[in-house]
Scaffold this motif. Structure first.
Motif, PDB file in Angstrom:
ATOM      1  N   LYS A  38      44.556  44.161  58.692  1.00  0.00           N
ATOM      2  CA  LYS A  38      45.148  42.882  58.290  1.00  0.00           C
ATOM      3  C   LYS A  38      46.386  43.073  57.409  1.00  0.00           C
ATOM      4  O   LYS A  38      47.235  42.194  57.340  1.00  0.00           O
ATOM      5  CB  LYS A  38      44.104  42.035  57.566  1.00  0.00           C
ATOM      6  CG  LYS A  38      42.994  41.534  58.487  1.00  0.00           C
ATOM      7  CD  LYS A  38      41.961  40.732  57.751  1.00  0.00           C
ATOM      8  CE  LYS A  38      40.888  40.225  58.714  1.00  0.00           C
ATOM      9  NZ  LYS A  38      39.816  39.482  58.020  1.00  0.00           N
ATOM     10  N   ASN A  39      46.468  44.213  56.723  1.00  0.00           N
ATOM     11  CA  ASN A  39      47.614  44.489  55.854  1.00  0.00           C
ATOM     12  C   ASN A  39      48.603  45.463  56.485  1.00  0.00           C
ATOM     13  O   ASN A  39      49.488  45.978  55.813  1.00  0.00           O
ATOM     14  CB  ASN A  39      47.129  45.045  54.510  1.00  0.00           C
ATOM     15  CG  ASN A  39      46.491  43.987  53.643  1.00  0.00           C
ATOM     16  OD1 ASN A  39      47.168  43.144  53.079  1.00  0.00           O
ATOM     17  ND2 ASN A  39      45.170  44.019  53.550  1.00  0.00           N
TER      18      ASN A  39
ATOM     19  N   GLU B  47      48.678  46.197  47.007  1.00  0.00           N
ATOM     20  CA  GLU B  47      49.438  45.597  45.909  1.00  0.00           C
ATOM     21  C   GLU B  47      50.432  46.587  45.328  1.00  0.00           C
ATOM     22  O   GLU B  47      51.573  46.223  45.010  1.00  0.00           O
ATOM     23  CB  GLU B  47      48.469  45.122  44.816  1.00  0.00           C
ATOM     24  CG  GLU B  47      49.127  44.495  43.599  1.00  0.00           C
ATOM     25  CD  GLU B  47      49.873  43.206  43.933  1.00  0.00           C
ATOM     26  OE1 GLU B  47      50.734  42.807  43.135  1.00  0.00           O
ATOM     27  OE2 GLU B  47      49.594  42.605  44.993  1.00  0.00           O
ATOM     28  N   ASP B  48      50.034  47.850  45.201  1.00  0.00           N
ATOM     29  CA  ASP B  48      50.951  48.878  44.705  1.00  0.00           C
ATOM     30  C   ASP B  48      52.134  49.055  45.643  1.00  0.00           C
ATOM     31  O   ASP B  48      53.282  49.199  45.209  1.00  0.00           O
ATOM     32  CB  ASP B  48      50.220  50.210  44.545  1.00  0.00           C
ATOM     33  CG  ASP B  48      49.483  50.289  43.218  1.00  0.00           C
ATOM     34  OD1 ASP B  48      49.397  49.249  42.542  1.00  0.00           O
ATOM     35  OD2 ASP B  48      49.008  51.369  42.858  1.00  0.00           O
ATOM     36  N   LEU B  49      51.862  49.072  46.938  1.00  0.00           N
ATOM     37  CA  LEU B  49      52.931  49.248  47.916  1.00  0.00           C
ATOM     38  C   LEU B  49      53.870  48.040  47.919  1.00  0.00           C
ATOM     39  O   LEU B  49      55.090  48.187  48.076  1.00  0.00           O
ATOM     40  CB  LEU B  49      52.341  49.452  49.308  1.00  0.00           C
ATOM     41  CG  LEU B  49      51.479  50.715  49.496  1.00  0.00           C
ATOM     42  CD1 LEU B  49      50.903  50.746  50.895  1.00  0.00           C
ATOM     43  CD2 LEU B  49      52.278  51.971  49.218  1.00  0.00           C
TER      44      LEU B  49
ATOM     45  N   PRO C 255      50.320  59.125  44.838  1.00  0.00           N
ATOM     46  CA  PRO C 255      50.027  57.846  45.489  1.00  0.00           C
ATOM     47  C   PRO C 255      48.949  57.085  44.729  1.00  0.00           C
ATOM     48  O   PRO C 255      48.351  57.601  43.780  1.00  0.00           O
ATOM     49  CB  PRO C 255      49.532  58.279  46.869  1.00  0.00           C
ATOM     50  CG  PRO C 255      48.917  59.617  46.630  1.00  0.00           C
ATOM     51  CD  PRO C 255      49.779  60.258  45.578  1.00  0.00           C
ATOM     52  N   ALA C 256      48.705  55.876  45.164  1.00  0.00           N
ATOM     53  CA  ALA C 256      47.625  55.091  44.584  1.00  0.00           C
ATOM     54  C   ALA C 256      46.296  55.708  45.016  1.00  0.00           C
ATOM     55  O   ALA C 256      45.999  55.776  46.196  1.00  0.00           O
ATOM     56  CB  ALA C 256      47.720  53.641  45.052  1.00  0.00           C
TER      57      ALA C 256
ATOM     58  N   ARG D 211      38.330  45.412  48.862  1.00  0.00           N
ATOM     59  CA  ARG D 211      38.981  45.336  47.547  1.00  0.00           C
ATOM     60  C   ARG D 211      39.773  46.599  47.246  1.00  0.00           C
ATOM     61  O   ARG D 211      40.847  46.542  46.630  1.00  0.00           O
ATOM     62  CB  ARG D 211      37.924  45.102  46.460  1.00  0.00           C
ATOM     63  CG  ARG D 211      37.257  43.754  46.518  1.00  0.00           C
ATOM     64  CD  ARG D 211      38.202  42.626  46.135  1.00  0.00           C
ATOM     65  NE  ARG D 211      38.583  42.709  44.745  1.00  0.00           N
ATOM     66  CZ  ARG D 211      37.863  42.200  43.743  1.00  0.00           C
ATOM     67  NH1 ARG D 211      36.718  41.567  44.003  1.00  0.00           N
ATOM     68  NH2 ARG D 211      38.274  42.289  42.505  1.00  0.00           N
ATOM     69  N   ALA D 212      39.254  47.748  47.664  1.00  0.00           N
ATOM     70  CA  ALA D 212      39.966  49.009  47.432  1.00  0.00           C
ATOM     71  C   ALA D 212      41.305  49.017  48.163  1.00  0.00           C
ATOM     72  O   ALA D 212      42.335  49.424  47.609  1.00  0.00           O
ATOM     73  CB  ALA D 212      39.101  50.192  47.872  1.00  0.00           C
ATOM     74  N   VAL D 213      41.303  48.558  49.414  1.00  0.00           N
ATOM     75  CA  VAL D 213      42.545  48.502  50.184  1.00  0.00           C
ATOM     76  C   VAL D 213      43.518  47.508  49.554  1.00  0.00           C
ATOM     77  O   VAL D 213      44.728  47.755  49.500  1.00  0.00           O
ATOM     78  CB  VAL D 213      42.259  48.113  51.647  1.00  0.00           C
ATOM     79  CG1 VAL D 213      43.556  47.878  52.411  1.00  0.00           C
ATOM     80  CG2 VAL D 213      41.438  49.199  52.330  1.00  0.00           C
ATOM     81  N   ALA D 214      43.012  46.394  49.054  1.00  0.00           N
ATOM     82  CA  ALA D 214      43.872  45.381  48.442  1.00  0.00           C
ATOM     83  C   ALA D 214      44.617  45.950  47.230  1.00  0.00           C
ATOM     84  O   ALA D 214      45.786  45.610  46.994  1.00  0.00           O
ATOM     85  CB  ALA D 214      43.039  44.172  48.022  1.00  0.00           C
TER      86      ALA D 214
END
Length: 350
Positions: free
Chosen positions: A68-69, A310-312, A128-129, A303-306
């Motif tokens: 989705k992202n 957000e960082d990207l 990276p995040a 939530r982890a992917v979100a």
């Protein structure tokens, strides 16, 4: 007249070039904006335990949120620390490193290695995040250099389950208080399992026995002989707690053996985590399950992917200093009647 014609032709050429530039801008601008809003080239690496228990659902949550992202997800599974170790080793050698890492938090010893690797990379430049997934968010000891920690508070979850069992005991006929309940640990390399059991005891307000079933000779297997010996010596045990739903069927078999060879009432089983392997038991013998504590792994993965997304989006890199953000997902109590309604979701999003 000729000079006028030349000037007129030159003006037309300039006007034509301006129109072409405008059309080109109108065509490319939406694509550039779309690329900035949802970068399809970003790669996210993730690791998790082998496909048992909550981990298949955790992976589904990660893949769903990645799709989705517009993040390309590469997922590595393995026993114990194997998966995260492979990801870390590959990260050191990769010429085109990922923009985000989601690393399984267990076993606990792996956290020191994660911190050491991130510290080395931070000295070489940006990192990276990095997000720990499936973590015990209530632990006082967390690795540095990670962007965030996503999971459940093991102790608080145990307390919640213990209080629920205490409130339901008289109504369900579990008879809590006559003898200690038994909390089973299927892994001995993760302190979160012990914190879960201590939380249960705190919620019940009484002592709870802990028994480790981790098999030394066979990774991923449990030693059921220990459980049989314990129940032979403690026949009045009123309730069994199981820290991993992947082993529900095996523990139920021992409980059924005990009931078949004695006049004792079948022991109810309270389980932490939904697993695909529970479906048979839930469909055929739901009365043997007292309740299940849903650790919500699908939501943990999302939530982890979100956090990485957000960082990207903001252009922020992984943290090199400071405390990590802690995202603690609240577990849910599911009764047998609740489970019948979500059988088709177990192993997918539950």
């Amino acid at each position: 007249m000729k000079p006028r014609a030349i000037i007129s032709t030159g003006g037309a050429m300039i006007a034509l070039m301006l129109v072409f530039a405008l059309v080109l801008a109108l065509v490319l601008l939406p694509r550039l904006v779309l690329a900035q809003g949802a970068p399809s080239s970003h790669v996210l690496w993730a690791s998790g335990s082998s496909f048992k228990g909550i981990w298949p659902v955790m992976r589904n949550g990660i893949v769903d949120a990645g799709f989705k992202n517009r993040l390309r997800v590469r997922y590595q599974a393995g026993q114990g620390a194997e998966a995260s170790t492979r990801v870390l080793e590959r990260w050191k050698k990769e010429r085109n490193p990922p923009q985000g890492l989601l690393l399984a938090a267990a076993p606990y010893a792996l956290r020191a290695r994660i911190e050491q690797t991130l510290q080395t990379r931070a000295q070489l430049g940006t990192i990276p995040a990095v997000v720990l997934i499936g973590a015990d968010t209530g632990s006082a000891s967390q690795p540095r250099f990670v962007r965030a920690i996503v999971g459940i508070d093991a102790f608080a979850t145990g307390v919640k389950a213990g209080k629920y069992a205490l409130a339901q005991s008289a109504r369900q006929g579990w008879g809590l208080g006559r003898a200690p309940t038994l909390c089973l640990r299927t892994r001995n390399d993760d302190p979160a399992r012990a914190r879960l059991c201590r939380g249960v005891a705190a919620g019940l307000g009484e002592r709870t026995a802990m028994l480790t079933l981790a098999h030394k000779q066979r990774a991923g297997a449990i030693n059921l002989k220990r459980l049989r010996r314990y129940l032979d010596k403690n026949p009045e045990t009123p309730l069994i707690w199981l820290d991993d739903g992947a082993y529900t069927q095996e523990v139920l078999e021992v409980v059924k053996e005990r009931s078949a060879t004695s006049e004792l009432k079948p022991l109810p089983l309270a389980v932490f985590g939904l697993a695909r392997s529970q479906k048979v038991a839930l469909e055929t013998e739901p009365q043997r399950i007292a309740f299940i504590v849903d650790l919500r792994p699908f939501e943990q993965g999302r939530r982890a992917v979100a956090l990485v997304r957000e960082d990207l989006r903001t252009g922020r890199t992984g943290r090199s200093t400071g405390a990590a953000q802690v995202v603690s997902i609240s577990a849910r109590i599911l009764r047998p009647q609740d489970l019948q309604d979500i059988l088709h979701l177990i192993g997918r999003t539950r």
